[in-house]
Design an enzyme around this catalytic site. Structure first.
Site, PDB file in Angstrom:
ATOM      1  N   SER A   1       0.824  -1.218   0.000  1.00  0.00           N
ATOM      2  CA  SER A   1       0.000   0.000   0.000  1.00  0.00           C
ATOM      3  C   SER A   1       0.856   1.265   0.000  1.00  0.00           C
ATOM      4  O   SER A   1       0.429   2.300  -0.511  1.00  0.00           O
ATOM      5  CB  SER A   1      -0.981   0.000   1.175  1.00  0.00           C
ATOM      6  OG  SER A   1      -0.316   0.190   2.403  1.00  0.00           O
ATOM      7  N   ASN A   2       2.045   1.200   0.549  1.00  0.00           N
ATOM      8  CA  ASN A   2       2.915   2.387   0.501  1.00  0.00           C
ATOM      9  C   ASN A   2       3.463   2.624  -0.904  1.00  0.00           C
ATOM     10  O   ASN A   2       3.598   3.773  -1.327  1.00  0.00           O
ATOM     11  CB  ASN A   2       4.045   2.281   1.534  1.00  0.00           C
ATOM     12  CG  ASN A   2       3.579   2.730   2.908  1.00  0.00           C
ATOM     13  OD1 ASN A   2       3.366   3.907   3.152  1.00  0.00           O
ATOM     14  ND2 ASN A   2       3.374   1.764   3.803  1.00  0.00           N
TER      15      ASN A   2
ATOM     16  N   THR B   1      20.837   3.208   7.250  1.00  0.00           N
ATOM     17  CA  THR B   1      22.250   2.935   7.505  1.00  0.00           C
ATOM     18  C   THR B   1      22.342   1.493   7.988  1.00  0.00           C
ATOM     19  O   THR B   1      21.320   0.818   8.125  1.00  0.00           O
ATOM     20  CB  THR B   1      22.810   3.874   8.595  1.00  0.00           C
ATOM     21  OG1 THR B   1      22.096   3.628   9.807  1.00  0.00           O
ATOM     22  CG2 THR B   1      22.682   5.337   8.196  1.00  0.00           C
TER      23      THR B   1
ATOM     24  N   HIS C   1       9.053   3.267   8.609  1.00  0.00           N
ATOM     25  CA  HIS C   1       8.974   2.382   9.774  1.00  0.00           C
ATOM     26  C   HIS C   1       7.816   2.826  10.664  1.00  0.00           C
ATOM     27  O   HIS C   1       7.699   4.005  10.966  1.00  0.00           O
ATOM     28  CB  HIS C   1      10.294   2.431  10.559  1.00  0.00           C
ATOM     29  CG  HIS C   1      10.290   1.530  11.755  1.00  0.00           C
ATOM     30  ND1 HIS C   1      10.459   0.163  11.642  1.00  0.00           N
ATOM     31  CD2 HIS C   1      10.097   1.779  13.068  1.00  0.00           C
ATOM     32  CE1 HIS C   1      10.378  -0.379  12.856  1.00  0.00           C
ATOM     33  NE2 HIS C   1      10.163   0.583  13.731  1.00  0.00           N
TER      34      HIS C   1
ATOM     35  N   ASN D   1      13.615   4.380   4.288  1.00  0.00           N
ATOM     36  CA  ASN D   1      12.721   3.330   4.778  1.00  0.00           C
ATOM     37  C   ASN D   1      11.570   3.985   5.521  1.00  0.00           C
ATOM     38  O   ASN D   1      11.750   5.020   6.151  1.00  0.00           O
ATOM     39  CB  ASN D   1      13.505   2.439   5.755  1.00  0.00           C
ATOM     40  CG  ASN D   1      12.661   1.347   6.391  1.00  0.00           C
ATOM     41  OD1 ASN D   1      11.863   0.680   5.710  1.00  0.00           O
ATOM     42  ND2 ASN D   1      12.820   1.142   7.695  1.00  0.00           N
TER      43      ASN D   1
ATOM     44  N   SER E   1       7.790   6.811  10.893  1.00  0.00           N
ATOM     45  CA  SER E   1       8.972   7.609  10.570  1.00  0.00           C
ATOM     46  C   SER E   1       9.502   7.216   9.204  1.00  0.00           C
ATOM     47  O   SER E   1       9.461   6.042   8.832  1.00  0.00           O
ATOM     48  CB  SER E   1      10.096   7.336  11.583  1.00  0.00           C
ATOM     49  OG  SER E   1       9.664   7.520  12.917  1.00  0.00           O
TER      50      SER E   1
ATOM     51  N   LEU F   1      20.014  -1.180  12.231  1.00  0.00           N
ATOM     52  CA  LEU F   1      18.607  -1.482  11.926  1.00  0.00           C
ATOM     53  C   LEU F   1      17.658  -0.396  12.453  1.00  0.00           C
ATOM     54  O   LEU F   1      17.631  -0.131  13.654  1.00  0.00           O
ATOM     55  CB  LEU F   1      18.214  -2.838  12.534  1.00  0.00           C
ATOM     56  CG  LEU F   1      16.738  -3.235  12.352  1.00  0.00           C
ATOM     57  CD1 LEU F   1      16.412  -3.518  10.911  1.00  0.00           C
ATOM     58  CD2 LEU F   1      16.388  -4.409  13.241  1.00  0.00           C
ATOM     59  N   ASP F   2      16.892   0.186  11.544  1.00  0.00           N
ATOM     60  CA  ASP F   2      15.940   1.260  11.884  1.00  0.00           C
ATOM     61  C   ASP F   2      16.618   2.394  12.654  1.00  0.00           C
ATOM     62  O   ASP F   2      15.977   3.105  13.436  1.00  0.00           O
ATOM     63  CB  ASP F   2      14.734   0.710  12.680  1.00  0.00           C
ATOM     64  CG  ASP F   2      13.950  -0.321  11.883  1.00  0.00           C
ATOM     65  OD1 ASP F   2      13.868  -0.182  10.645  1.00  0.00           O
ATOM     66  OD2 ASP F   2      13.431  -1.274  12.492  1.00  0.00           O
TER      67      ASP F   2
ATOM     68  N   ARG G   1      22.564 -15.136   3.735  1.00  0.00           N
ATOM     69  CA  ARG G   1      21.843 -13.864   3.724  1.00  0.00           C
ATOM     70  C   ARG G   1      22.667 -12.803   2.992  1.00  0.00           C
ATOM     71  O   ARG G   1      22.146 -11.986   2.237  1.00  0.00           O
ATOM     72  CB  ARG G   1      21.597 -13.425   5.176  1.00  0.00           C
ATOM     73  CG  ARG G   1      20.760 -12.183   5.307  1.00  0.00           C
ATOM     74  CD  ARG G   1      20.197 -12.082   6.717  1.00  0.00           C
ATOM     75  NE  ARG G   1      21.227 -11.741   7.687  1.00  0.00           N
ATOM     76  CZ  ARG G   1      21.553 -10.483   7.991  1.00  0.00           C
ATOM     77  NH1 ARG G   1      20.970  -9.466   7.405  1.00  0.00           N
ATOM     78  NH2 ARG G   1      22.473 -10.266   8.895  1.00  0.00           N
TER      79      ARG G   1
ATOM     80  N   ILE H   1      16.205  -7.790   7.270  1.00  0.00           N
ATOM     81  CA  ILE H   1      17.372  -7.027   7.722  1.00  0.00           C
ATOM     82  C   ILE H   1      18.435  -7.164   6.639  1.00  0.00           C
ATOM     83  O   ILE H   1      18.695  -8.258   6.138  1.00  0.00           O
ATOM     84  CB  ILE H   1      17.876  -7.577   9.070  1.00  0.00           C
ATOM     85  CG1 ILE H   1      16.819  -7.331  10.149  1.00  0.00           C
ATOM     86  CG2 ILE H   1      19.211  -6.934   9.443  1.00  0.00           C
ATOM     87  CD1 ILE H   1      17.129  -7.990  11.481  1.00  0.00           C
TER      88      ILE H   1
ATOM     89  N   MET I   1      10.694  -6.347   4.759  1.00  0.00           N
ATOM     90  CA  MET I   1      10.723  -6.910   6.103  1.00  0.00           C
ATOM     91  C   MET I   1      11.993  -7.701   6.414  1.00  0.00           C
ATOM     92  O   MET I   1      12.036  -8.438   7.390  1.00  0.00           O
ATOM     93  CB  MET I   1       9.472  -7.781   6.327  1.00  0.00           C
ATOM     94  CG  MET I   1       8.161  -6.998   6.188  1.00  0.00           C
ATOM     95  SD  MET I   1       8.073  -5.477   7.180  1.00  0.00           S
ATOM     96  CE  MET I   1       7.871  -6.183   8.824  1.00  0.00           C
TER      97      MET I   1
ATOM     98  N   GLU J   1       0.805   7.098   6.902  1.00  0.00           N
ATOM     99  CA  GLU J   1       2.021   6.655   6.208  1.00  0.00           C
ATOM    100  C   GLU J   1       1.944   6.999   4.728  1.00  0.00           C
ATOM    101  O   GLU J   1       2.933   7.388   4.111  1.00  0.00           O
ATOM    102  CB  GLU J   1       2.216   5.137   6.345  1.00  0.00           C
ATOM    103  CG  GLU J   1       2.513   4.652   7.744  1.00  0.00           C
ATOM    104  CD  GLU J   1       2.892   3.168   7.765  1.00  0.00           C
ATOM    105  OE1 GLU J   1       3.602   2.711   6.855  1.00  0.00           O
ATOM    106  OE2 GLU J   1       2.464   2.470   8.699  1.00  0.00           O
TER     107      GLU J   1
HETATM  108  C1  GAR Z   1       3.822  -0.451   6.746  1.00  0.00           C
HETATM  109  O1  GAR Z   1       3.063  -0.215   7.905  1.00  0.00           O
HETATM  110  C2  GAR Z   1       5.275  -0.101   6.999  1.00  0.00           C
HETATM  111  O2  GAR Z   1       5.447   1.014   7.832  1.00  0.00           O
HETATM  112  C3  GAR Z   1       5.776  -1.346   7.672  1.00  0.00           C
HETATM  113  O3  GAR Z   1       5.147  -2.404   7.005  1.00  0.00           O
HETATM  114  C4  GAR Z   1       3.896  -1.941   6.465  1.00  0.00           C
HETATM  115  C5  GAR Z   1       3.898  -2.230   4.979  1.00  0.00           C
HETATM  116  O4  GAR Z   1       2.637  -1.999   4.426  1.00  0.00           O
HETATM  117  N1  GAR Z   1       7.205  -1.452   7.558  1.00  0.00           N
HETATM  118  C6  GAR Z   1       7.940  -2.130   8.428  1.00  0.00           C
HETATM  119  O5  GAR Z   1       7.488  -2.697   9.391  1.00  0.00           O
HETATM  120  C7  GAR Z   1       9.421  -2.118   8.118  1.00  0.00           C
HETATM  121  N2  GAR Z   1      10.147  -2.880   9.083  1.00  0.00           N
HETATM  122  P1  GAR Z   1       2.467  -1.994   2.848  1.00  0.00           P
HETATM  123  O6  GAR Z   1       3.086  -3.286   2.311  1.00  0.00           O
HETATM  124  O7  GAR Z   1       0.993  -1.960   2.647  1.00  0.00           O
HETATM  125  O8  GAR Z   1       3.160  -0.782   2.316  1.00  0.00           O
END
Ligand code: GAR
Length: 210
Positions: free
Chosen positions: A13-14, A141, A109, A107, A136, A144-145, A65, A92, A90, A174
């Site tokens: 969705s983002n 970098t 978060h 990113n 945020s 992580l986050d 990885r 690292i 999702m 977001e």
């Molecule tokens: C969003 O809420 C984003 O902030 C979060 O995952 C969701 C993705 O939604 N990101 C994290 O947790 C990053 N570690 P989307 O796939 O619908 O954009």
């Protein structure tokens, strides 16, 4: 226009919000690639519909990885983006693999960083008794986050909120936050320098709130 590559693991969705901002003429950008670690990621379907090049690289096809991350970044580099956006990615990422991208990768978060790096941010904010929560956007970098935060969106936590209600109310915020930040980068207004995040030539002393 700014050449944007997107890494996404989920619903997308983002990414959809970025596409919509571009459609509305609010984002001077070209999407050059959507890459995912999950073959069923919604973001890939959206890319397909929008005619954006897309690919899946699955971690199981790589020995480590680190190998995986280097392969992902090699694929991304081949599309020659100016900016890489992690939109619900999702995994690292290996610090050495991402190093060449520092300053060119952001990113989103779902917490008010530096609070709640990692997973289950909504649940943790409620459990801690916080009265506000948010999301945020930060430069990525190796920590992580932990990279410099650019901008945040805030929402109050209500008495009856559970993690799902909170996530659901945060998501539309977001969808405003991420395109706004990307638009500043596309307009050459925002960048990362040694001194910190610069907007319109000034170092940000704290994240922008919107
Ligand atoms: C969003 O809420 C984003 O902030 C979060 O995952 C969701 C993705 O939604 N990101 C994290 O947790 C990053 N570690 P989307 O796939 O619908 O954009």
């Amino acid at each position: 226009p700014l050449r944007i590559a997107v890494l996404a693991s989920g619903r997308g969705s983002n990414f959809a919000a970025l596409l919509a901002a571009r459609e509305r003429g609010e984002l001077a950008a070209e999407f050059v690639l959507v890459a995912s670690d999950k073959p069923d990621a919604g973001a890939l379907q959206l890319a397909q519909l929008a005619g954006v090049p897309h690919c899946v690289l699955e971690p199981k096809d790589y020995a480590t990885r680190r190998d995986y991350d280097f392969a992902v970044f090699e694929r991304i580099a081949a599309s020659k983006p100016d900016l890489l956006v992690l939109a619900g990615y999702m995994r690292i990422i290996d610090g050495d693999a991402l190093k060449p991208w520092v300053g060119r990768m952001i990113n989103i978060h779902p917490s008010l960083l530096p609070k709640y790096r990692g997973l289950h941010t909504h649940r943790r904010a409620i459990k801690a008794g916080d009265d506000e929560h948010g999301a945020s956007v930060h430069f990525v970098t190796a920590e992580l986050d932990g990279g410099p935060v650019i901008a945040q969106t805030l929402l109050p936590i209500g008495a009856g909120d559970d993690e799902h209600a909170l996530a659901e109310r945060l998501l539309p915020l977001e969808h405003q936050l991420l395109p706004a930040v990307v638009a500043w980068i596309a307009a050459d207004r925002l960048l990362l320098r040694e001194e910190g995040v610069m907007l319109d030539g000034e170092v940000l002393r704290k994240p922008l709130r919107m």
